[in-house]
Design a protein around this motif. Structure first.
Motif, PDB file in Angstrom:
ATOM      1  N   ILE A 100     -28.207 -14.815 -30.752  1.00  0.00           N
ATOM      2  CA  ILE A 100     -26.963 -14.417 -29.884  1.00  0.00           C
ATOM      3  C   ILE A 100     -25.823 -13.681 -29.673  1.00  0.00           C
ATOM      4  O   ILE A 100     -25.109 -12.586 -29.856  1.00  0.00           O
ATOM      5  CB  ILE A 100     -27.601 -14.675 -28.014  1.00  0.00           C
ATOM      6  CG1 ILE A 100     -29.240 -14.053 -28.061  1.00  0.00           C
ATOM      7  CG2 ILE A 100     -27.051 -13.569 -26.516  1.00  0.00           C
ATOM      8  CD1 ILE A 100     -29.269 -14.623 -26.540  1.00  0.00           C
ATOM      9  N   ARG A 101     -24.680 -14.853 -29.925  1.00  0.00           N
ATOM     10  CA  ARG A 101     -23.759 -14.814 -30.725  1.00  0.00           C
ATOM     11  C   ARG A 101     -22.926 -14.044 -31.820  1.00  0.00           C
ATOM     12  O   ARG A 101     -22.214 -13.895 -32.106  1.00  0.00           O
ATOM     13  CB  ARG A 101     -23.112 -16.128 -30.035  1.00  0.00           C
ATOM     14  CG  ARG A 101     -23.077 -16.149 -28.630  1.00  0.00           C
ATOM     15  CD  ARG A 101     -22.098 -15.106 -27.387  1.00  0.00           C
ATOM     16  NE  ARG A 101     -22.632 -15.018 -26.447  1.00  0.00           N
ATOM     17  CZ  ARG A 101     -22.286 -13.847 -25.648  1.00  0.00           C
ATOM     18  NH1 ARG A 101     -21.830 -12.725 -26.134  1.00  0.00           N
ATOM     19  NH2 ARG A 101     -22.501 -14.456 -24.443  1.00  0.00           N
ATOM     20  N   ALA A 125     -34.220 -12.168 -27.544  1.00  0.00           N
ATOM     21  CA  ALA A 125     -33.076 -13.157 -27.887  1.00  0.00           C
ATOM     22  C   ALA A 125     -32.589 -12.146 -29.537  1.00  0.00           C
ATOM     23  O   ALA A 125     -31.449 -12.088 -29.874  1.00  0.00           O
ATOM     24  CB  ALA A 125     -32.819 -14.071 -28.807  1.00  0.00           C
ATOM     25  N   ASP A 127     -31.665  -8.281 -30.470  1.00  0.00           N
ATOM     26  CA  ASP A 127     -30.793  -7.363 -30.429  1.00  0.00           C
ATOM     27  C   ASP A 127     -31.835  -5.983 -30.694  1.00  0.00           C
ATOM     28  O   ASP A 127     -31.743  -4.347 -29.941  1.00  0.00           O
ATOM     29  CB  ASP A 127     -29.736  -6.536 -31.300  1.00  0.00           C
ATOM     30  CG  ASP A 127     -29.167  -7.798 -31.307  1.00  0.00           C
ATOM     31  OD1 ASP A 127     -28.479  -7.783 -29.768  1.00  0.00           O
ATOM     32  OD2 ASP A 127     -28.513  -8.664 -32.003  1.00  0.00           O
ATOM     33  N   ILE A 155     -33.629 -12.876 -20.084  1.00  0.00           N
ATOM     34  CA  ILE A 155     -33.635 -11.887 -20.732  1.00  0.00           C
ATOM     35  C   ILE A 155     -34.451 -10.771 -20.070  1.00  0.00           C
ATOM     36  O   ILE A 155     -34.345  -9.409 -20.017  1.00  0.00           O
ATOM     37  CB  ILE A 155     -33.718 -12.264 -22.051  1.00  0.00           C
ATOM     38  CG1 ILE A 155     -32.242 -13.514 -22.534  1.00  0.00           C
ATOM     39  CG2 ILE A 155     -33.702 -11.131 -22.996  1.00  0.00           C
ATOM     40  CD1 ILE A 155     -32.891 -13.976 -23.633  1.00  0.00           C
ATOM     41  N   LYS A 218     -22.493  -5.012 -28.987  1.00  0.00           N
ATOM     42  CA  LYS A 218     -23.155  -6.541 -28.357  1.00  0.00           C
ATOM     43  C   LYS A 218     -23.165  -7.573 -27.993  1.00  0.00           C
ATOM     44  O   LYS A 218     -23.911  -8.476 -27.046  1.00  0.00           O
ATOM     45  CB  LYS A 218     -23.722  -7.039 -30.201  1.00  0.00           C
ATOM     46  CG  LYS A 218     -25.092  -8.592 -30.497  1.00  0.00           C
ATOM     47  CD  LYS A 218     -25.455  -8.810 -31.567  1.00  0.00           C
ATOM     48  CE  LYS A 218     -26.047  -9.990 -31.099  1.00  0.00           C
ATOM     49  NZ  LYS A 218     -26.185 -10.805 -32.614  1.00  0.00           N
ATOM     50  N   ARG A 219     -21.074  -8.451 -28.006  1.00  0.00           N
ATOM     51  CA  ARG A 219     -20.726  -8.771 -27.043  1.00  0.00           C
ATOM     52  C   ARG A 219     -21.063  -8.539 -26.315  1.00  0.00           C
ATOM     53  O   ARG A 219     -20.478  -9.255 -25.244  1.00  0.00           O
ATOM     54  CB  ARG A 219     -19.859  -9.101 -27.993  1.00  0.00           C
ATOM     55  CG  ARG A 219     -19.092 -10.813 -27.274  1.00  0.00           C
ATOM     56  CD  ARG A 219     -18.103 -10.733 -27.778  1.00  0.00           C
ATOM     57  NE  ARG A 219     -16.768 -10.345 -27.821  1.00  0.00           N
ATOM     58  CZ  ARG A 219     -16.230  -8.414 -28.131  1.00  0.00           C
ATOM     59  NH1 ARG A 219     -16.735  -9.157 -29.453  1.00  0.00           N
ATOM     60  NH2 ARG A 219     -15.518  -8.309 -28.355  1.00  0.00           N
ATOM     61  N   TRP A 222     -24.412  -8.197 -24.515  1.00  0.00           N
ATOM     62  CA  TRP A 222     -24.299  -9.775 -23.991  1.00  0.00           C
ATOM     63  C   TRP A 222     -24.553 -10.605 -23.117  1.00  0.00           C
ATOM     64  O   TRP A 222     -24.737 -11.800 -22.274  1.00  0.00           O
ATOM     65  CB  TRP A 222     -25.267 -10.544 -25.459  1.00  0.00           C
ATOM     66  CG  TRP A 222     -26.201 -10.376 -26.149  1.00  0.00           C
ATOM     67  CD1 TRP A 222     -26.391  -9.840 -27.607  1.00  0.00           C
ATOM     68  CD2 TRP A 222     -27.649 -10.633 -25.481  1.00  0.00           C
ATOM     69  NE1 TRP A 222     -27.537  -9.727 -27.544  1.00  0.00           N
ATOM     70  CE2 TRP A 222     -28.561 -10.246 -26.826  1.00  0.00           C
ATOM     71  CE3 TRP A 222     -28.351 -11.139 -24.932  1.00  0.00           C
ATOM     72  CZ2 TRP A 222     -29.699  -9.898 -27.307  1.00  0.00           C
ATOM     73  CZ3 TRP A 222     -29.998 -11.311 -24.567  1.00  0.00           C
ATOM     74  CH2 TRP A 222     -30.395 -10.431 -26.008  1.00  0.00           C
ATOM     75  N   ASN A 223     -22.920  -9.968 -23.039  1.00  0.00           N
ATOM     76  CA  ASN A 223     -21.851 -11.196 -22.289  1.00  0.00           C
ATOM     77  C   ASN A 223     -22.073 -10.402 -21.029  1.00  0.00           C
ATOM     78  O   ASN A 223     -22.191 -11.735 -19.555  1.00  0.00           O
ATOM     79  CB  ASN A 223     -20.877 -10.832 -22.277  1.00  0.00           C
ATOM     80  CG  ASN A 223     -20.354 -11.481 -23.340  1.00  0.00           C
ATOM     81  OD1 ASN A 223     -21.081 -12.339 -23.627  1.00  0.00           O
ATOM     82  ND2 ASN A 223     -19.009 -11.054 -24.297  1.00  0.00           N
ATOM     83  N   VAL A 227     -26.417 -15.216 -20.596  1.00  0.00           N
ATOM     84  CA  VAL A 227     -27.603 -15.610 -20.942  1.00  0.00           C
ATOM     85  C   VAL A 227     -27.226 -17.262 -20.821  1.00  0.00           C
ATOM     86  O   VAL A 227     -28.073 -18.001 -20.168  1.00  0.00           O
ATOM     87  CB  VAL A 227     -28.162 -15.672 -22.072  1.00  0.00           C
ATOM     88  CG1 VAL A 227     -29.638 -16.392 -22.616  1.00  0.00           C
ATOM     89  CG2 VAL A 227     -29.127 -14.105 -22.148  1.00  0.00           C
TER      90      VAL A 227
END
Length: 265
Positions: A100-101, A125, A127, A155, A218-219, A222-223, A227
């Motif tokens: 994810i990161r 998890a 993208d 998620i 992406k960051r 997800w932020n 998660v």
């Protein structure tokens, strides 16, 4: 092409901005064990350490992407399964967090089954997910007396909605690729004989994009899901359940191809 990890439970190669991370236990439908969890994390960190990587191509060798945990490996631990699964789950959570990161975009190619924390968890998890039209998705955890992990408790509801996620996780029914794309679990369905080509088209498009903008986007997305908040509680829950009689009964039932008899103990 550069061979970064040439053999073992995962392999990793690099070419033209794309790192191909392949689950490599096809004889057990890429079932997850401790060594594979550790290897996925190591591969993700190898990708993290090389700024040339724009895309991570996640795939499974053989007929299935990943059919979940390696139940025979789990069952072989006997009374020690609780401690073993604590470690397996800890590494699964770390591996998922690493994916994810990643600054690179994770594009996952799914054929056959994607089940359990290993299969469905890695799909959640990712993208972007492209699946063959014959692919199937299954939660699977409660079927063996366990609970969701790999961040899927956070998620999956974000992807498909709370009610649908609850139904998928409690019934453990197989979700077709057509339904998966309709409810937002995956990005796109491709004909079985076009799966690799269509996945490659996605990767080529992303690899040509603006890497800083893509990683920032992406960051941010997800932020918003936060998660990491759910990962410790998932790990504690799985560790607790893994020591129960119901968990051992669930694993035995899968191996013996019969319906489990749960007693709530």
């Amino acid at each position: 092409m550069e061979n970064w990890i040439e053999d073992g439970p995962v392999t990793l190669t690099f070419a033209d901005g794309v790192a191909k991370l392949t689950l490599n236990r096809p004889d057990v439908a890429n079932g997850m064990n401790l060594e594979m969890m550790q290897a996925i994390h190591a591969a993700a960190m190898r990708c993290h350490g090389d700024p040339r990587v724009r895309v991570v191509h996640l795939k499974g060798e053989g007929k299935h992407f990943c059919a979940g945990g390696d139940v025979r490996d789990f069952s072989s631990k006997g009374e020690g399964i609780g401690d073993y699964l604590k470690e397996v789950t800890a590494w699964l959570q770390v591996a998922v967090g690493a994916l994810i990161r990643l600054d690179a975009v994770v594009v996952t190619e799914v054929q056959g089954f994607a089940a359990g924390g290993g299969g469905l968890g890695l799909v959640c998890a990712s993208d972007i997910v492209v699946a063959a039209e014959s692919a199937k998705f299954m939660a699977g955890a409660t079927r063996v007396g366990m609970a969701p992990d790999a961040g899927s408790s956070r998620i999956l509801p974000a992807l498909v909605g709370f009610r649908r996620a609850m139904e998928i996780m409690l019934t453990n029914r197989a979700v077709s690729a057509e339904e998966a794309v309709r409810i937002g679990l995956i990005t796109e369905v491709a004909a079985d004989d076009r799966l690799s080509d269509r996945t490659g088209e996605f990767m080529a498009m992303i690899a040509k994009g603006a890497p800083l903008a893509q990683s920032a986007t992406k960051r941010l997305l997800w932020n918003a899901l936060e998660v990491e908040i759910c990962l410790p509680e998932e790990a504690r829950t799985v560790a607790t359940l893994s020591a129960t009689k119901d968990s051992r009964e669930g694993l035995a039932a899968v191996m013996e191809k019969r319906a489990p008899v749960f007693t709530g103990k």
